[in-house]
Design an enzyme around this catalytic site. Structure first.
Site, short mmCIF file in Angstrom:
data_model
loop_
_atom_site.label_atom_id
_atom_site.label_comp_id
_atom_site.label_asym_id
_atom_site.label_seq_id
_atom_site.Cartn_x
_atom_site.Cartn_y
_atom_site.Cartn_z
CD GLU A 40 -2.57 1.34 2.45
OE1 GLU A 40 -2.86 2.45 3.09
OE2 GLU A 40 -3.10 0.01 3.23
NE ARG A 44 -0.40 8.71 5.37
CZ ARG A 44 -0.69 8.45 6.80
NH1 ARG A 44 0.42 8.69 7.60
NH2 ARG A 44 -1.59 7.87 7.11
CB THR A 68 -3.45 8.40 2.90
OG1 THR A 68 -2.53 7.62 3.56
CG2 THR A 68 -3.94 9.53 3.67
CE LYS A 128 -6.42 2.18 7.33
NZ LYS A 128 -5.66 3.31 6.30
#
Length: 318
Positions: A40, A44, A68, A128
């Site tokens: 993953e 960011r 994210t 998640k």
């Protein structure tokens, strides 16, 4: 095979903020060669999408998720870069709708009953669990999957080599996520050997293979043999149907089980995950003698190959 089935096969998702495109492919190769065929890449930093594209171009067999994901345009950009999964911190329905239109699997953060019910209404069943340790960890997951037995979680945040086993022993945990197998300092320093060692240790912890008992094909002598061994070593004996036990360590089989001489029972946290791991090593399984629990989890299975007259028996032992 779906994205979530692939993730569940390994049970570990490295969640990495990759510092530069230069680091992306060597890192992914290290993970892949160490037994972790997924990553993953968190969105960011500005290079994240380029990192995803570089990994997929060089290693198409690597499952790459974009993490994210906060806005619809990020989901679209991640798909264009080659990501196969979007991971969101929370249940953002605008992002989820964008992923649906893109035919893009999505893993949204859901940690309350209300969020889970909304996710189920949207057709999702894998969520998640973030931030895992701060939200009560394994205990909270166990409570939530009581009324919602059809769901699975991928917990992240606070997971490490010491506590990951307690998560992966729960059949409702599809995988754990984190950067503990590829910490930021080792990634930045390009310490690929150090990362490979941590990955292999994480894989070992995820399975926790260990000896449970030895089975001896004793036929009619099974009962007396269990009593004698139990008395010899002061461990007692327990009578059963098809076999008797000397303590918990020797199974004296009164009927013929696989193995010319008997079997060696190896415990593991998750038999399905262990089967996938061993099949990749070239070992096949015997379809007979499978055993499932009431929830449909595989409790036991035998390898096809025998070793010096002994079969190998995998047992689910959380």
């Amino acid at each position: 095979m779906t994205v979530f089935e692939k993730i569940k096969e390994t049970g570990i998702v490295p969640v990495i903020k990759i510092p530069s495109v230069e680091h992306a492919v060597p890192l992914a190769k290290t993970l892949l060669e160490a037994g972790l065929p997924q990553i993953e890449v968190t969105l960011r930093n500005e290079c994240a999408l380029d990192c995803i594209a570089a990994i997929k171009a060089e290693l198409p067999q690597m499952l790459v998720a974009a993490g994210t994901v906060l806005r619809p345009e990020q989901a679209r950009a991640a798909r264009a870069a080659g990501a196969e999964l979007c991971v969101t911190p929370g249940l953002n329905e605008t992002v989820l709708e964008t992923c649906r239109k893109l035919d893009m699997p999505v893993l949204p953060g859901c940690v309350t009953a209300s969020e889970i019910e909304r996710g189920l209404a949207l057709g999702l069943n894998t969520f998640k669990f973030f931030p895992a340790e701060l939200m009560g960890g394994v205990k909270t997951i166990r409570e939530l999957t009581g009324p919602y037995a059809q769901i699975a979680f991928v917990p992240t945040s606070g997971i490490n080599l010491e506590n990951m086993g307690s998560y992966l022993s729960n059949p409702k945990v599809a995988a754990v996520g984190g950067s503990f197998m590829a910490p930021a300092d080792k990634v930045l320093e390009k310490d690929w050997d150090g990362i490979a060692a941590l990955c292999k240790k994480a894989v070992a912890v995820s399975h926790n293979f260990r000896l449970i008992h030895i089975g001896i094909n004793a036929g009619e002598a099974g009962g007396p043999l269990a009593e004698e061994l139990g008395s010899l070593f002061d461990i007692g004996s327990k009578a059963g149907g098809k076999s008797d036990f000397a303590g918990d360590i020797v199974e004296c089989c009164k009927v013929k089980f696989p193995g010319e001489m008997g079997h060696i029972a190896i415990g593991t946290r998750n038999v399905e995950r262990a089967v996938a791991y061993l099949e990749k090593k070239g070992y096949s399984m015997r379809e007979e003698f499978k055993n499932y629990d009431e929830a449909g989890n595989l409790n036991a299975i035998y390898l096809e190959k025998e070793f010096s007259g002994f079969a190998i028996h995998l047992l689910r032992k959380p």
